[in-house]
Design a protein around this motif. Structure first.
Motif, short mmCIF file in Angstrom:
data_model
loop_
_atom_site.label_atom_id
_atom_site.label_comp_id
_atom_site.label_asym_id
_atom_site.label_seq_id
_atom_site.Cartn_x
_atom_site.Cartn_y
_atom_site.Cartn_z
N LYS A 173 0.07 -36.81 0.47
CA LYS A 173 -1.30 -37.30 0.52
C LYS A 173 -1.87 -37.43 -0.89
N ILE A 174 -2.91 -38.25 -1.00
CA ILE A 174 -3.50 -38.53 -2.31
C ILE A 174 -4.84 -37.83 -2.46
N LEU A 175 -5.02 -37.19 -3.62
CA LEU A 175 -6.29 -36.58 -3.98
C LEU A 175 -6.78 -37.16 -5.30
N ALA A 176 -8.08 -37.23 -5.46
CA ALA A 176 -8.69 -37.56 -6.75
C ALA A 176 -9.34 -36.28 -7.26
N VAL A 177 -8.88 -35.80 -8.41
CA VAL A 177 -9.31 -34.49 -8.92
C VAL A 177 -10.24 -34.68 -10.12
N SER A 178 -11.41 -34.09 -10.01
CA SER A 178 -12.38 -34.17 -11.10
C SER A 178 -12.42 -32.86 -11.85
N GLU A 179 -12.07 -32.89 -13.13
CA GLU A 179 -12.16 -31.68 -13.95
C GLU A 179 -13.61 -31.32 -14.22
N GLU A 180 -14.48 -32.34 -14.24
CA GLU A 180 -15.89 -32.11 -14.53
C GLU A 180 -16.57 -31.31 -13.42
N THR A 181 -16.32 -31.70 -12.16
CA THR A 181 -16.97 -31.01 -11.04
C THR A 181 -16.07 -29.96 -10.38
N LYS A 182 -14.82 -29.86 -10.87
CA LYS A 182 -13.84 -28.92 -10.30
C LYS A 182 -13.66 -29.18 -8.80
N THR A 183 -13.57 -30.45 -8.45
CA THR A 183 -13.48 -30.85 -7.05
C THR A 183 -12.28 -31.75 -6.83
N ALA A 184 -11.59 -31.54 -5.70
CA ALA A 184 -10.50 -32.43 -5.29
C ALA A 184 -11.00 -33.26 -4.11
N TYR A 185 -11.07 -34.57 -4.30
CA TYR A 185 -11.60 -35.46 -3.29
C TYR A 185 -10.46 -36.08 -2.48
N PRO A 186 -10.45 -35.89 -1.14
CA PRO A 186 -9.44 -36.59 -0.33
C PRO A 186 -9.78 -38.08 -0.29
N MET A 187 -8.78 -38.91 -0.46
CA MET A 187 -8.99 -40.36 -0.47
C MET A 187 -8.24 -40.96 0.71
N ASN A 188 -8.94 -41.66 1.57
CA ASN A 188 -8.29 -42.12 2.80
C ASN A 188 -8.47 -43.61 3.10
N CYS A 189 -9.06 -44.34 2.18
CA CYS A 189 -9.40 -45.73 2.49
C CYS A 189 -9.19 -46.62 1.26
N VAL A 190 -8.53 -47.74 1.46
CA VAL A 190 -8.36 -48.75 0.40
C VAL A 190 -9.28 -49.92 0.70
N THR A 191 -10.12 -50.28 -0.26
CA THR A 191 -11.04 -51.40 -0.08
C THR A 191 -10.96 -52.31 -1.31
N TRP A 192 -11.56 -53.49 -1.18
CA TRP A 192 -11.69 -54.41 -2.31
C TRP A 192 -13.16 -54.56 -2.64
N GLN A 193 -13.53 -54.19 -3.85
CA GLN A 193 -14.91 -54.30 -4.30
C GLN A 193 -14.91 -54.93 -5.69
N TYR A 194 -15.78 -55.93 -5.89
CA TYR A 194 -15.91 -56.59 -7.19
C TYR A 194 -14.55 -57.12 -7.69
N ASP A 195 -13.76 -57.64 -6.74
CA ASP A 195 -12.43 -58.19 -7.03
C ASP A 195 -11.47 -57.15 -7.60
N LYS A 196 -11.68 -55.91 -7.22
CA LYS A 196 -10.80 -54.84 -7.68
C LYS A 196 -10.37 -53.98 -6.50
N MET A 197 -9.19 -53.42 -6.62
CA MET A 197 -8.69 -52.52 -5.58
C MET A 197 -9.32 -51.15 -5.77
N CYS A 198 -9.92 -50.61 -4.72
CA CYS A 198 -10.62 -49.33 -4.81
C CYS A 198 -10.07 -48.35 -3.78
N LEU A 199 -9.95 -47.12 -4.20
CA LEU A 199 -9.57 -46.04 -3.30
C LEU A 199 -10.79 -45.16 -3.11
#
Length: 240
Positions: A143-169
Motif C-alpha cells: 500500500k502507498i502512504l504519503a509521509v509528512s516530516e513536518e506534521t509527523k503524519t502518514a496519509y493513506p492514499m487511495n485515489c488517483v485523479t487528474w487535476q490541472y492536467d496533472k496526475m494526483c494521488l
C-alpha cells in the motif's frame, strides 16, 4: 521552493534569441494565450532560488516589450535558468532543435515559444523508472502512504485523479479501499505526466530524498511504499 528539473532555458540563451528580434521589432511583446484563452504578457523578471522567473500579466498596458526584457536580462547572470510563472505554475520552456527558446515568426509577426511542465514536479516517467531500478515494482501489493516530516503524519492514499492536467494521488472517502496498492497505482500511469499529491485540499510536490522519490517502511507487520510530502505548490483557496 525546490527545483527538481533543471530549466532548459538560460538567461544567456534567451538574450541570444532576443537580440535579433529587438534589432528588427523592438516594441513587440512576449505573449501567449493561456488554457482559458486569455492573452498573457511578460511584464517583468524576478530572481528566486537561483532562477529567473518571467512574471505574467493579463493587462497589455503593463506588458514589457522585448527590448525592455532584453535590457533586464543583461543585468542578470547569463548562466541562470529561466522559467515562466503561469498562474501558480513555474513552467519550463521547450527547447528547439537548434537550441533556441524564442523565435520570431516573420509571416505572422509574433514571438514564438512553447511551455513545458512545472520544474518543481516529478513525472510518472521518473517514478516508473525508479520503481523498476530499485525493484520496488516487485511489490505490487504494497500500500502507498504519503509521509509528512513536518506534521509527523502518514496519509493513506487511495485515489488517483487528474487535476490541472496533472496526475494526483489523494485520499477520498468515496473509495472502497483505505489505501491504493502500488500495482493499482502503476496501472494508472500515462506515458509521462507531471505528478502531485493532494492532501487536505492543497496540492503538494514530492520531496526527493538521497535515494530518490520512494522509500519503504514496515508498520504493524505490513510493508508500505511511501512518498515524502513536499512543499505546497498550489492552494485553490489562494487568489491567483
Amino acid at each position: 521552493m525546490k527545483i527538481l528539473h533543471k530549466p532548459k532555458a538560460t538567461v544567456g540563451r534567451i538574450i541570444k534569441d532576443l537580440e535579433p528580434i529587438v534589432a528588427k521589432v523592438p516594441n513587440i511583446f512576449l505573449d501567449f494565450s493561456d488554457e482559458d484563452g486569455n492573452d498573457m504578457f511578460v511584464e517583468g523578471i524576478k530572481l528566486r532560488k537561483g532562477i529567473a522567473i518571467f512574471e505574467l500579466t493579463g493587462k497589455k498596458n503593463r506588458a514589457a516589450t522585448v527590448e525592455d526584457i532584453l535590457e533586464m536580462l543583461r543585468h542578470i547572470d547569463g548562466s541562470l535558468g529561466v522559467v515562466m510563472q503561469n498562474g501558480w505554475e513555474l513552467q519550463d520552456f521547450e527547447q528547439n532543435e537548434d537550441g533556441s527558446i524564442i523565435r520570431y515568426d516573420d509571416e505572422d509577426g509574433y514571438c514564438l515559444f512553447y511551455l513545458d511542465r512545472d520544474v518543481r514536479l516529478v513525472t510518472t516517467q521518473q517514478m516508473e523508472k525508479e520503481l523498476a531500478d530499485r525493484h520496488f515494482d516487485q511489490y505490487p501489493d504494497c500500500k502507498i502512504l504519503a509521509v509528512s516530516e513536518e506534521t509527523k503524519t502518514a496519509y493513506p492514499m487511495n485515489c488517483v485523479t487528474w487535476q490541472y492536467d496533472k496526475m494526483c494521488l489523494c485520499y477520498s472517502t468515496d473509495c472502497d479501499s483505505d489505501s491504493i496498492t502500488l500495482g493499482a497505482f502503476m496501472e494508472e500511469f500515462p506515458t509521462c505526466a507531471s505528478f502531485m499529491l493532494q492532501i487536505r485540499g492543497k496540492y503538494h510536490t514530492v520531496e526527493v530524498g538521497e535515494k530518490g522519490i520512494f522509500f519503504g517502511i514496515e508498520k504493524g507487520g505490513e510493508k508500505y511504499i511511501c512518498f515524502r510530502v513536499g512543499e505546497v505548490v498550489y492552494d485553490p483557496r489562494e487568489d491567483w
